[in-house]
Design an enzyme around this catalytic site. Structure first.
Site, PDB file in Angstrom:
ATOM      1  N   ASP A 118       3.129  -4.014   8.834  1.00  0.00           N
ATOM      2  CA  ASP A 118       1.948  -3.204   8.544  1.00  0.00           C
ATOM      3  C   ASP A 118       0.743  -4.142   8.669  1.00  0.00           C
ATOM      4  OD1 ASP A 118      -0.223  -2.018   7.361  1.00  0.00           O
ATOM      5  OD2 ASP A 118       0.803  -1.400   5.533  1.00  0.00           O
ATOM      6  N   CYS A 144      -4.710   2.284  -3.658  1.00  0.00           N
ATOM      7  CA  CYS A 144      -3.498   2.891  -3.074  1.00  0.00           C
ATOM      8  C   CYS A 144      -2.320   1.929  -3.144  1.00  0.00           C
ATOM      9  CB  CYS A 144      -3.721   3.315  -1.620  1.00  0.00           C
ATOM     10  SG  CYS A 144      -4.962   4.562  -1.415  1.00  0.00           S
ATOM     11  N   GLN A 156      -4.411  -4.750   7.358  1.00  0.00           N
ATOM     12  CA  GLN A 156      -5.462  -5.680   6.909  1.00  0.00           C
ATOM     13  C   GLN A 156      -5.564  -6.914   7.803  1.00  0.00           C
ATOM     14  OE1 GLN A 156      -7.692  -4.895   4.846  1.00  0.00           O
ATOM     15  NE2 GLN A 156      -6.742  -3.055   4.051  1.00  0.00           N
ATOM     16  N   HIS A 182       0.869  -1.176   0.000  1.00  0.00           N
ATOM     17  CA  HIS A 182       0.000   0.000   0.000  1.00  0.00           C
ATOM     18  C   HIS A 182       0.912   1.235   0.000  1.00  0.00           C
ATOM     19  CE1 HIS A 182      -2.818   2.949   1.725  1.00  0.00           C
ATOM     20  NE2 HIS A 182      -3.800   2.119   1.421  1.00  0.00           N
ATOM     21  N   LYS A 187     -10.459  -0.302  10.903  1.00  0.00           N
ATOM     22  CA  LYS A 187     -10.759  -1.400   9.960  1.00  0.00           C
ATOM     23  C   LYS A 187     -11.169  -2.618  10.795  1.00  0.00           C
ATOM     24  CE  LYS A 187      -7.173   0.198   6.705  1.00  0.00           C
ATOM     25  NZ  LYS A 187      -7.678   0.804   5.481  1.00  0.00           N
TER      26      LYS A 187
END
Ligand SMILES: Cc1ncc(COP(=O)(O)O)c(C=O)c1O
Length: 393
Positions: free
Chosen positions: A188, A351, A191, A112, A214
């Site tokens: 990261d 993105c 998700q 991303h 999220k």
């Protein structure tokens, strides 16, 4: 397993639409909104400053939220910093570390932009980027990461789950590789947080960057950075609430985490995230993982059976399905899904332009699932895509 139908009333907007844009941001359940309302209506004050009762109550609730988030990720609360999103969390690391010309950072070609541009931006300090390739399904081989390591490598920054492909990185292995070579690792978890169990005790990356908005089901404008050793990082924003004392041009920073949270923070947001992790805990992260995995794989299977539809990503995906319908532009498909069935999907580059360009794609349509989505909604999606695709035959 929790009852999906029983939790749906906590998300009233689901009565109006089929919400399949969870990888972008999730819906927020009632108890989280109520916790934020309680702050506004019952004890709103500033955090960490002031002796009066509202300031004290606010500080107590804010710190309770930190405790909840820390316990959720099995982290030390002193290592948990509240930010405004994953992007800010990653930038705090990029700009808080000391860099020397020639230092190298490893990331991948499918990241991303938020886990890509902060490292690209370090070129002004003379930092060099090494890109690991993913295969056409978005899978990165940890051995390929190890092969990129040189004596100058200082950091490996990779996403746990790809927001384009739903592919899952073996972060245990990557963290082990980082440790073996004395290289820091940033995960990261945009998700995966809230959808795959993550423990700072078991995993122990140097940095875990994640959103509150999220998989944790918290409000927008919230993120978290968990730092294994916060003393190593320089705060990038200085100001009120971050210092012990100031005399002339001298000052002493407060201990972490306060030194990283200068200025008035997003207090209602943080209180919301604190409540949100409790909500996700009652669902059970492993249950959420099973559920969103089942929905994404079912959707991928059904979509792949439709003539004119191309599905991207591996069979072992979690939460996300990217696809295209013949030569139709993804934005057009996404708009048709909305107009015909009120199905909310994301379309475009997500993105992650380098990832899509490497596949020669001008974008995809992406359906992404949350703990409140149902098999009926998957069927609605694939039925609607089927109608669009067959109208082209
Ligand atoms: C893998 C990944 N990293 C980073 C981000 C940026 O997250 P945020 O919007 O919380 O800054 C996203 C957002 O979709 C993402 O999917």
């Amino acid at each position: 397993m929790y009852d999906v139908y029983a939790i749906r009333p906590d998300f009233p907007v689901l009565e109006q639409v089929v919400y399949l844009d969870n990888a972008s941001t999730s819906q927020t359940p009632r108890p989280v909104v109520e916790a934020m309302n309680e702050y506004f209506f019952e004890y709103a004050g500033n955090y960490g400053r002031g002796a009066h009762r509202l300031a004290q109550a606010t500080t107590e609730h804010y710190e309770n939220a930190r405790e909840s988030v820390a316990s959720f990720f099995e982290a030390d609360p002193r290592n948990v910093i509240f930010t405004k999103n994953t992007t800010e969390s990653i930038n705090i690391v990029a700009h808080g570390r000391e860099w020397a010309p020639g230092d190298r950072v490893i990331t991948s070609a499918i990241e991303h932009h938020s886990n890509y541009l902060p490292w690209v931006g370090l070129s002004s300090y003379g930092v060099v980027l090494d890109l690991v390739d993913a295969n056409h399904e978005g899978i990165i081989d940890p051995n390929a990461v190890e092969e990129k390591i040189t004596d100058s490598t200082k950091l490996i920054a990779l996403s746990h789950v790809s927001n384009v492909f739903g592919s899952v990185l073996d972060i245990d292995q990557v963290i082990k590789i980082g440790r073996k070579h004395g290289v820091s690792v940033l995960v990261d978890a945009a998700q995966s947080a809230g959808e795959i169990p993550l423990s700072m005790k078991k995993l122990a990356p140097d940095y875990l960057a994640l959103p509150g908005h999220k998989g944790l089901l918290g409000p927008q404008g919230t993120g978290v950075l968990i730092i294994h050793d916060p003393e190593e990082l320089r705060p990038t924003i200085l100001g009120g609430g971050a210092v012990e004392w100031v005399r002339g041009c001298d000052y002493e920073l407060l201990d972490p985490p306060a030194r990283f949270e200068a200025g008035t923070p997003n207090i209602p947001g943080v209180i919301g995230v604190g409540r949100a992790v409790e909500y996700v805990k009652t669902l059970g992260v492993t249950n959420v993982e099973k559920h969103v995995t089942m929905l994404a794989r079912l959707a991928a299977k059904q979509l792949a059976e439709i003539e004119n539809v191309t599905v991207y990503g591996p069979e072992n995906r979690i939460g996300v399905v990217s696809f295209n319908v013949a030569d139709l532009h993804p934005h057009d498909v996404s708009m048709m899904l909305d107009e015909t069935n009120k199905i909310c999907t994301r379309s475009g580059y997500h993105c992650a332009m380098p990832a899509l360009l490497s596949l020669g794609l001008d974008g995809t349509v992406r359906a992404s699932f949350g703990p409140y989505n149902t098999i009926e909604e998957v069927n609605l999606l694939t039925g609607a895509v089927g109608l669009i695709a067959t109208s082209l035959v």
